[in-house]
Design a protein around this motif. Structure first.
Motif, mmCIF file in Angstrom:
data_model
loop_
_atom_site.group_PDB
_atom_site.id
_atom_site.type_symbol
_atom_site.label_atom_id
_atom_site.label_comp_id
_atom_site.label_asym_id
_atom_site.label_seq_id
_atom_site.Cartn_x
_atom_site.Cartn_y
_atom_site.Cartn_z
ATOM 1 N N LYS A 276 0.926 -1.057 -0.021
ATOM 2 C CA LYS A 276 0.133 0.058 -0.060
ATOM 3 C C LYS A 276 0.920 1.260 -0.051
ATOM 4 C CE LYS A 276 -0.803 -0.405 5.112
ATOM 5 N NZ LYS A 276 -1.789 -0.486 6.296
ATOM 6 N N ASP A 277 2.299 1.063 0.368
ATOM 7 C CA ASP A 277 2.985 2.288 0.257
ATOM 8 C C ASP A 277 3.709 2.331 -0.855
ATOM 9 O OD1 ASP A 277 2.137 3.075 2.752
ATOM 10 O OD2 ASP A 277 3.446 2.041 3.904
ATOM 11 N N SER A 278 3.907 1.430 -1.618
ATOM 12 C CA SER A 278 4.583 1.248 -2.942
ATOM 13 C C SER A 278 5.894 1.093 -2.920
ATOM 14 C CB SER A 278 4.634 2.541 -3.833
ATOM 15 O OG SER A 278 5.449 3.572 -3.447
ATOM 16 N N TYR A 279 6.772 0.743 -4.016
ATOM 17 C CA TYR A 279 8.126 0.621 -3.889
ATOM 18 C C TYR A 279 8.877 1.672 -4.777
ATOM 19 C CZ TYR A 279 12.642 -1.399 -5.087
ATOM 20 O OH TYR A 279 13.851 -1.619 -5.277
ATOM 21 N N LYS A 280 9.799 2.277 -4.322
ATOM 22 C CA LYS A 280 10.487 3.603 -4.733
ATOM 23 C C LYS A 280 11.969 3.246 -4.704
ATOM 24 C CE LYS A 280 8.871 7.111 -3.101
ATOM 25 N NZ LYS A 280 7.934 6.520 -1.898
ATOM 26 N N MET A 281 12.749 3.637 -5.663
ATOM 27 C CA MET A 281 14.268 3.911 -5.797
ATOM 28 C C MET A 281 14.407 5.216 -5.904
ATOM 29 S SD MET A 281 16.365 0.370 -6.707
ATOM 30 C CE MET A 281 17.101 0.838 -5.205
ATOM 31 N N VAL A 282 15.211 5.675 -5.043
ATOM 32 C CA VAL A 282 15.575 7.371 -5.375
ATOM 33 C C VAL A 282 17.225 7.672 -5.508
ATOM 34 C CG1 VAL A 282 15.104 9.573 -4.590
ATOM 35 C CG2 VAL A 282 13.303 7.884 -3.721
ATOM 36 N N GLU A 283 17.476 8.301 -6.321
ATOM 37 C CA GLU A 283 18.951 8.226 -6.730
ATOM 38 C C GLU A 283 19.354 9.360 -5.639
ATOM 39 O OE1 GLU A 283 22.278 9.380 -10.158
ATOM 40 O OE2 GLU A 283 19.989 9.461 -10.626
ATOM 41 N N THR A 284 20.440 8.899 -5.179
ATOM 42 C CA THR A 284 21.175 9.786 -4.121
ATOM 43 C C THR A 284 22.717 9.941 -4.512
ATOM 44 O OG1 THR A 284 21.729 7.825 -2.492
ATOM 45 C CG2 THR A 284 19.725 9.122 -2.209
ATOM 46 N N HIS A 285 23.415 10.936 -3.707
ATOM 47 C CA HIS A 285 24.760 11.261 -3.718
ATOM 48 C C HIS A 285 25.643 10.016 -3.206
ATOM 49 C CE1 HIS A 285 28.649 13.068 -2.880
ATOM 50 N NE2 HIS A 285 28.630 13.640 -4.052
ATOM 51 N N HIS A 286 25.147 9.710 -2.022
ATOM 52 C CA HIS A 286 25.868 8.815 -1.235
ATOM 53 C C HIS A 286 25.448 7.271 -1.771
ATOM 54 C CE1 HIS A 286 22.370 7.227 1.181
ATOM 55 N NE2 HIS A 286 21.968 8.758 1.185
ATOM 56 N N LEU A 287 26.047 6.294 -1.392
ATOM 57 C CA LEU A 287 25.914 4.683 -1.956
ATOM 58 C C LEU A 287 24.433 4.183 -1.532
ATOM 59 C CD1 LEU A 287 27.563 2.551 -3.273
ATOM 60 C CD2 LEU A 287 27.783 1.814 -0.790
ATOM 61 N N GLY A 288 23.834 4.321 -0.514
ATOM 62 C CA GLY A 288 22.560 3.965 -0.593
ATOM 63 C C GLY A 288 22.205 3.617 0.972
ATOM 64 N N MET A 289 20.894 3.326 1.237
ATOM 65 C CA MET A 289 20.397 2.943 2.373
ATOM 66 C C MET A 289 19.005 2.262 2.098
ATOM 67 S SD MET A 289 21.871 3.508 5.294
ATOM 68 C CE MET A 289 20.553 3.937 6.558
ATOM 69 N N GLU A 290 18.403 1.809 3.223
ATOM 70 C CA GLU A 290 17.220 0.942 3.301
ATOM 71 C C GLU A 290 15.906 1.524 3.418
ATOM 72 O OE1 GLU A 290 18.384 -0.413 7.408
ATOM 73 O OE2 GLU A 290 19.314 0.281 5.550
ATOM 74 N N HIS A 291 15.857 2.944 3.052
ATOM 75 C CA HIS A 291 14.687 3.777 3.505
ATOM 76 C C HIS A 291 13.329 3.292 3.101
ATOM 77 C CE1 HIS A 291 17.997 7.217 3.501
ATOM 78 N NE2 HIS A 291 17.943 6.449 4.643
ATOM 79 N N GLN A 292 12.680 2.822 3.885
ATOM 80 C CA GLN A 292 11.356 2.218 3.588
ATOM 81 C C GLN A 292 10.424 2.846 2.474
ATOM 82 O OE1 GLN A 292 9.341 0.591 7.351
ATOM 83 N NE2 GLN A 292 7.381 1.065 6.411
ATOM 84 N N SER A 293 10.241 2.045 1.625
ATOM 85 C CA SER A 293 9.323 2.687 0.508
ATOM 86 C C SER A 293 10.097 3.694 -0.521
ATOM 87 C CB SER A 293 7.884 2.736 0.686
ATOM 88 O OG SER A 293 8.054 3.909 1.662
ATOM 89 N N ALA A 294 11.237 3.879 -0.276
ATOM 90 C CA ALA A 294 11.717 4.695 -1.020
ATOM 91 C C ALA A 294 13.375 4.706 -0.684
ATOM 92 C CB ALA A 294 11.547 6.404 -0.241
ATOM 93 N N VAL A 295 14.067 3.713 -1.255
ATOM 94 C CA VAL A 295 15.287 3.089 -1.139
ATOM 95 C C VAL A 295 16.316 4.133 -1.785
ATOM 96 C CG1 VAL A 295 16.672 1.310 -1.860
ATOM 97 C CG2 VAL A 295 14.622 0.643 -0.770
ATOM 98 N N ALA A 296 17.163 4.447 -0.925
ATOM 99 C CA ALA A 296 18.233 5.336 -1.561
ATOM 100 C C ALA A 296 19.276 4.561 -2.282
ATOM 101 C CB ALA A 296 19.166 5.902 -0.380
ATOM 102 N N TYR A 297 19.519 4.924 -3.473
ATOM 103 C CA TYR A 297 20.417 4.249 -4.620
ATOM 104 C C TYR A 297 21.582 5.250 -4.948
ATOM 105 C CZ TYR A 297 22.052 2.312 -8.825
ATOM 106 O OH TYR A 297 22.856 1.698 -9.737
ATOM 107 N N GLY A 298 22.564 4.989 -4.664
ATOM 108 C CA GLY A 298 23.941 5.688 -5.077
ATOM 109 C C GLY A 298 25.203 4.798 -5.947
ATOM 110 N N ASN A 299 24.473 3.738 -6.878
ATOM 111 C CA ASN A 299 25.604 2.669 -6.983
ATOM 112 C C ASN A 299 26.077 3.032 -8.591
ATOM 113 O OD1 ASN A 299 27.112 0.486 -6.272
ATOM 114 N ND2 ASN A 299 25.868 -0.903 -7.522
#
Length: 552
Positions: A293-316
């Protein structure tokens, strides 16, 4: 991804594996202070009230690198209120006022903690408090490992801003109950006000965009599920969005990708290749994605990444492996994007199943590292998965226990990643039935759904569901620094064997080969005999993470 409390400066590969690839780590401690206890325990200013919902409003001043805002906390009482409520907000951030029932509460400050004087006559079963704050939040020195606010620019010189605060704590930027054992039962709302030339992304679903003043836009994101404090994160930049969907065990899952506008095509190639096959694999092994119900997202970041719920930080950087490297050195880690797989694995272990105390963080990191192994198995077969898992052992130091001290906001050893994964792989061999093992993983995500748990409860769950007493195995790998040693020696037409360097009563079964003959042994601390031919070699199945030693 991670959030951790210690840096382990091993050899270069170990550093990459246990620190860089895994989470936010701080400095390990030998002594603990009052502040550690206030942060890490459910003390008297916390235990009488239970978080129901956060409504967080934040307005960053990008030029000054300051923030201001308001947090409305809805809560219910679990017992008679103590004479104060503890609210966490780290220096140098400032709590301006606390409004309860229309009146300002008096408060005092003890470094990173505010103590709000609570009305003695208060009897309401549930209520809300409004907290106004401002300040210069800690700036991340090297996010996500040394975290805080990330004030960066993209390659075109435009603002690109976010936060990484696992281990460091959400109270580094907003007032909250910064305790992992209490998630907001009814989720959270995050309102982010930014210049209208930028886009603000948060967790969950976008509820609306408004114009509060000329030149500004306010983005409101809403999460309906319980969520860890450190997972509630604003992302600000020149984002472009594209969407997709995945048909999974609970129907249609909305998938949304927020990337810098010049990386849309690269993201479509990388996310389009890995996300669907990952979801299929993880739902098979762990059960339905926990936040439909909260969806699945990936959000581009400057840093490597984190498991932020339903808005995963992506920096690979849209590279395969870990920034183009295979942490296992097996070759299998270069066939997929490490951050997509690892950080999404946390949606099941860390975000769905959360530990009460970060001392038990191996539940988050060990299981998520093992999700990488299972993904390799889904895509490339069991032998490939075995090789990948065995390769991760290069990053294990075995210098201190995986479980840390309780009640002081302190994690255990960084070994929790690769050693935790190899513990699970070893237990899988002991159980000896992959379907039983799979049902245990799925059962964990069902029976602890959106819940708080402990290592002890998870360990007992494995024992109950497998029908095997695994307690000594968990004690050995989690509470001791060393791994068990299987000693052996040739004695004519037999081979003698026993466990050494182990916890008392350790009797884990293990598969061995004497010559060309396979055996399943049940060693103890006492010498036992295995019939063999003179000159037979002796070896152990490599899927058991143990040391084998020929006795004198």
């Amino acid at each position: 991804m991670l959030k951790h409390s210690r840096l382990f400066f091993f050899l270069s590969f170990s550093l990459l594996l246990t620190v860089c690839s895994y989470g936010q780590l701080g400095q390990s401690k030998n002594k603990f202070t009052e502040q550690d206890t206030l942060r890490g325990s459910n003390g008297p200013g916390r235990q009488w009230w239970d978080i129901q919902h956060y409504a967080i409003e934040v307005k960053p001043d990008i030029t000054a690198q300051t923030i201001s805002g308001k947090v409305t906390i809805r809560f219910k009482r679990t017992k008679t209120p103590y004479h104060y409520m503890q609210i966490d907000l780290q220096e140098p951030m400032i709590l301006d006022k606390a409004i309860y029932n229309g009146k300002a509460l008096k408060f005092s400050r003890n470094k990173n903690v505010y103590l709000l004087e609570w009305p003695a006559a208060d009897k309401k079963p549930s209520d809300k408090i409004e907290l106004y704050y401002h300040g210069v939040p800690r700036k991340a020195a090297n996010a996500p490992w040394d975290g805080g606010w990330v004030w960066q620019k993209d390659k075109l010189g435009r603002p690109w801003i976010t936060v990484a605060c696992q281990g460091l704590g959400a109270s580094v930027w907003y007032p909250c109950k910064d305790y992992q054992g209490d998630e907001p039962d009814n989720g959270a709302a995050l309102s982010i006000t930014v210049p209208d030339s930028l886009v603000a992304v948060g967790n969950g679903n976008l509820q609306g965009v408004t114009t509060p003043a000329k030149g500004l836009k306010k983005y409101v994101w809403v999460v309906e599920s319980p969520i860890n404090n450190y997972n509630i994160i604003p992302y600000i930049g020149k984002y472009a969005n594209w969407t997709d969907s995945y048909t999974g065990e609970e129907g249609k899952l909305d998938c949304s990708y927020w990337v810098l506008d010049y990386n849309v095509e690269a993201s479509k190639k990388q996310f389009g290749r890995d996300v669907a096959r990952m979801m299929k694999c993880f739902e098979h092994w762990f059960g339905p994605y926990p936040f439909y119900k909260d969806s699945y997202k990936m959000v581009e970041t400057h840093h490597l990444g984190m498991e932020h719920q339903s808005a995963v930080a992506y920096g690979n950087q849209y590279k395969d492996g870990y920034l183009g490297m295979d942490l296992s050195r097996s070759g299998w880690g270069m066939k997929w994007d490490y951050i997509i797989i690892h950080e999404t694995g946390h949606e099941w272990f860390a975000n769905n199943i959360t530990t009460e105390d970060i001392a038990d963080m191996w539940i988050h990191e060990g299981f998520t590292t093992y999700s990488e192994v299972l993904f390799v198995e889904c895509e490339y077969g069991k032998q490939a998965a075995d090789e990948y898992c065995q390769g991760l052992r290069r990053g294990i130091a075995n210098r201190s226990p995986v479980i840390g001290p309780y009640g002081v906001n302190e994690e255990g050893s960084g070994d929790m990643y690769p050693k935790g994964a190899n513990l699970l792989h070893t237990i899988r061999q002991v159980i000896g039935n992959d379907e039983t093992f799979r049902q245990i993983l799925r059962g964990l995500n069902k029976d602890f759904y959106h819940g708080i748990t402990t290592s002890a409860k998870v360990e007992q769950y494995f024992t109950e569901k497998s029908g095997k007493d695994l307690s000594k195995i968990f004690d050995q790998y989690l509470r001791q620094s060393s791994i068990p040693v299987l000693e052996y020696k040739a004695e004519g037409t037999s081979i003698a064997y026993r466990w050494a360097s182990c916890v008392p009563g350790f009797n884990m079964p293990v598969k061995v080969k004497a010559g060309d003959t396979e055996h399943t042994l049940q060693p103890t601390e006492q010498w036992q005999q295995l019939p063999a031919r003179e000159g037979d070699t002796f070896s152990v199945d490599k899927n058991y993470y143990i040391q084998i030693k020929k006795a004198a």
